[in-house]
Scaffold this active site. Structure first.
Site, PDB file in Angstrom:
ATOM      1  CG  HIS A   1      -2.039  -0.985   1.161  1.00  0.00           C
ATOM      2  ND1 HIS A   1      -3.290  -0.689   0.668  1.00  0.00           N
ATOM      3  CD2 HIS A   1      -2.085  -2.284   1.551  1.00  0.00           C
ATOM      4  CE1 HIS A   1      -4.068  -1.768   0.756  1.00  0.00           C
ATOM      5  NE2 HIS A   1      -3.356  -2.750   1.274  1.00  0.00           N
TER       6      HIS A   1
ATOM      7  CG  ASP B   1      -3.522  -4.080   4.963  1.00  0.00           C
ATOM      8  OD1 ASP B   1      -2.625  -3.228   5.133  1.00  0.00           O
ATOM      9  OD2 ASP B   1      -4.606  -3.828   4.410  1.00  0.00           O
ATOM     10  CD  GLU B   2      -5.858  -5.640   0.961  1.00  0.00           C
ATOM     11  OE1 GLU B   2      -6.920  -6.158   0.602  1.00  0.00           O
ATOM     12  OE2 GLU B   2      -5.658  -4.409   0.924  1.00  0.00           O
ATOM     13  CB  ALA B   3       2.555  -7.035   1.709  1.00  0.00           C
TER      14      ALA B   3
END
Length: 533
Positions: free
Chosen positions: A259, A322-324
């Site tokens: 992100h 998150d969401e890496a």
């Protein structure tokens, strides 16, 4: 049915009295010691606007006054309070100003809804100088189940001004929600000022973070572009001071190591090829990452987290995690472990989304669970090293649509669409976690489709009211049918405050909101549009 039956969140103990009610008279005063004056002034502002009474602040109470009393001991922790109302007056007692603030929020719900006025910055037409201001005789003893009861506002995809954030704080704090998590950075934008340091070995231009990342207008999903802007460090301090006066803690987040496209677009040295990435023109996430092999990565993170920690009054510093999706596992572990260590070295308690629970974390870190594998979260908690903020998407995510025809919101969470009841009828202590391992609950509002406070309110409320009671009231004291009735009674107060809310059809509302947007579909795009953005 009197107002003692309509309180939200439901107090631990409510004992109505057979005695006469207390009628607030034009001669009434508010008695408070010096340490309680700030809370007394807040109560006075509310009551003066609603009643037209003078309500001077004094040190010693007489019959007919409201008394705010700081006491040495009271069961239930620092936010506990005791509220006693007789025909001779009302007495609010707590060991801290935070407890007194909570008592004031209960007292305002015991008063007629006509006491409320606009919290939204609009012209206030609700001020009244006549009427009878009766508070039923009662004794209330109350304290929260969880210490942390929060909302998250995504200011990256749509920027909210300082005044808009203050308005959000005014609404949430009356429900005894006490933490506001600001999602300051993402692929789409960078919203917090970082000064150029005296020592800058890699020559990183930190000013570009906001010059480039703060100027973006996120295109959104079928809506007008999100608003651009950023907070100066002084803005951030101003928000914190306003929040602290209302018993709300500000939790800042810098999302790492994914992100991060806004940072990669602003600072070329964070990219392996030394070339700046283009700014994000979509709602896509999960495609960006910092580089574990670049020394500039750690220099950058140390400077950003250090400056943010220095201006953060509260104990928490959120580092995302998150969401890496494009960060290799080994690189993820290397970076997150180091970022958490850097965060802890600032003296703050590090918080991260549950993906980071797979990494060895500093003692005392906090894991925020939102989605996916719960077992690493439980393992971190059982090891004694971490507490947990519960934000399971199907029970707390406030960006989700109420139904498929909703003009704003998303629909990615299984089991949806979601109404107030799914956000009420669950237990944060689950999956083997006991209450002592749960720091609290938080409802995130992601803003891909949100462009102003009224749209935000519509997604937040009434579901955030459900979360407020989940975080405050004992699990065995909550009843979905009783809450439905109390929720309906709250409608008039929200309407008088100018707070738009989703008028759930299974609730008998005491008043209905006016919507600032339309559900009419754009014939060209097939998307929903808004009147106000």
């Amino acid at each position: 049915m009197n107002t003692t039956d309509n309180l939200i969140p439901r107090p631990v103990q409510v004992a109505p009295s057979d005695g006469q009610a207390f009628t607030l008279a034009p001669t009434a005063r508010i008695a408070a010691s010096q340490a309680a004056v700030r809370v007394a002034e807040q109560l006075a502002v509310l009551l003066r606007r609603g009643t037209g009474f003078a309500l001077p602040i004094v040190e010693t109470a007489n019959a007919g006054d409201i008394t705010l009393d700081l006491v040495e001991t009271l069961d239930g922790g620092p936010e506990a309070y005791r509220l006693t109302v007789t025909n001779a007056g009302a007495r609010l007692a707590a060991t801290t100003p935070a407890g007194l603030f909570n008592a004031v929020q209960t007292l305002r719900q015991l008063l007629p809804p006509a006491v409320e006025h606009s919290l939204t910055g609009a012209d206030d037409s609700n001020t009244s100088t006549d009427g009878t201001w009766v508070i039923p005789a009662v004794e209330i003893r109350d304290a929260p189940r969880f210490a942390y009861r929060g909302l998250m506002l995504d200011v990256a995809r749509n920027f909210f001004t300082v005044e808009e954030v203050k308005q959000q704080i005014d609404v949430m704090s009356q429900l005894k929600l006490n933490a506001l998590h600001l999602h300051l950075t993402d692929d789409q934008a960078w919203r917090i000022e970082i000064h150029a340091p005296k020592e800058n070995p890699s020559g990183l231009d930190y000013g570009n973070l906001t010059a480039i990342g703060g100027a973006v207008n996120h295109p959104g999903i079928g809506l007008t572009p999100g608003h651009s802007g950023f907070y100066t460090q002084q803005d951030f301090r101003e928000i914190q001071a306003y929040a602290a006066a209302r018993n709300v803690l500000i939790v800042p987040e810098i999302d790492l190591p994914g992100h991060v496209n806004a940072a990669l677009a602003a600072i070329p040295q964070l990219n392996p090829d030394g070339m700046a990435k283009p700014m994000n023109a979509t709602g896509e996430v999960g495609y960006s990452t910092l580089d574990a092999a670049l020394p500039a990565t750690y220099e950058f993170v140390r400077e950003v987290l250090g400056q943010l920690a220095a201006i953060t009054d509260g104990p928490y510093l959120h580092i995302g995690g998150d969401e890496a999706h494009v960060t290799g596992h080994d690189n993820y572990v290397t970076m997150v472990r180091e970022f958490a260590r850097i965060g802890a070295e600032t003296g703050k308690t590090v918080v991260g989304w549950n993906e980071y629970a797979s990494v060895e974390l500093p003692q005392g870190s906090v894991v925020q669970y939102w989605f996916g594998d719960f077992s690493p979260v439980v393992q971190q908690a059982e090891s004694g090293s971490s507490k947990v903020i519960m934000s399971p998407a199907a029970n707390t995510y406030l960006d989700q649509k109420y139904d498929s025809s909703s003009p704003i919101g998303l629909e990615w969470v299984d089991g949806g669409p979601f109404t107030w009841s799914e956000y009420y009828h669950w237990n944060p202590a689950q999956g083997g976690l006991q209450d002592d391992k749960v720091l609290g609950v938080e409802g995130p509002l992601w803003t891909e489709t949100v462009r102003n406070n009224q749209q935000a309110y519509w997604l937040l409320y009434p579901r955030a009211i459900s979360l407020a009671e989940v975080g405050w009231s004992p699990q065995d004291a909550r009843d979905v049918g009783d809450f439905r009735r109390r929720l309906g009674a709250l409608g008039e107060r929200l309407t008088r405050q100018g707070v738009t809310f989703q008028a759930a059809p299974d609730i008998q509302w005491s008043a209905m909101p006016e919507y600032p947007f339309t559900a009419a579909m754009n014939a060209n795009t097939g998307e929903y549009g808004t009147i106000e953005a």
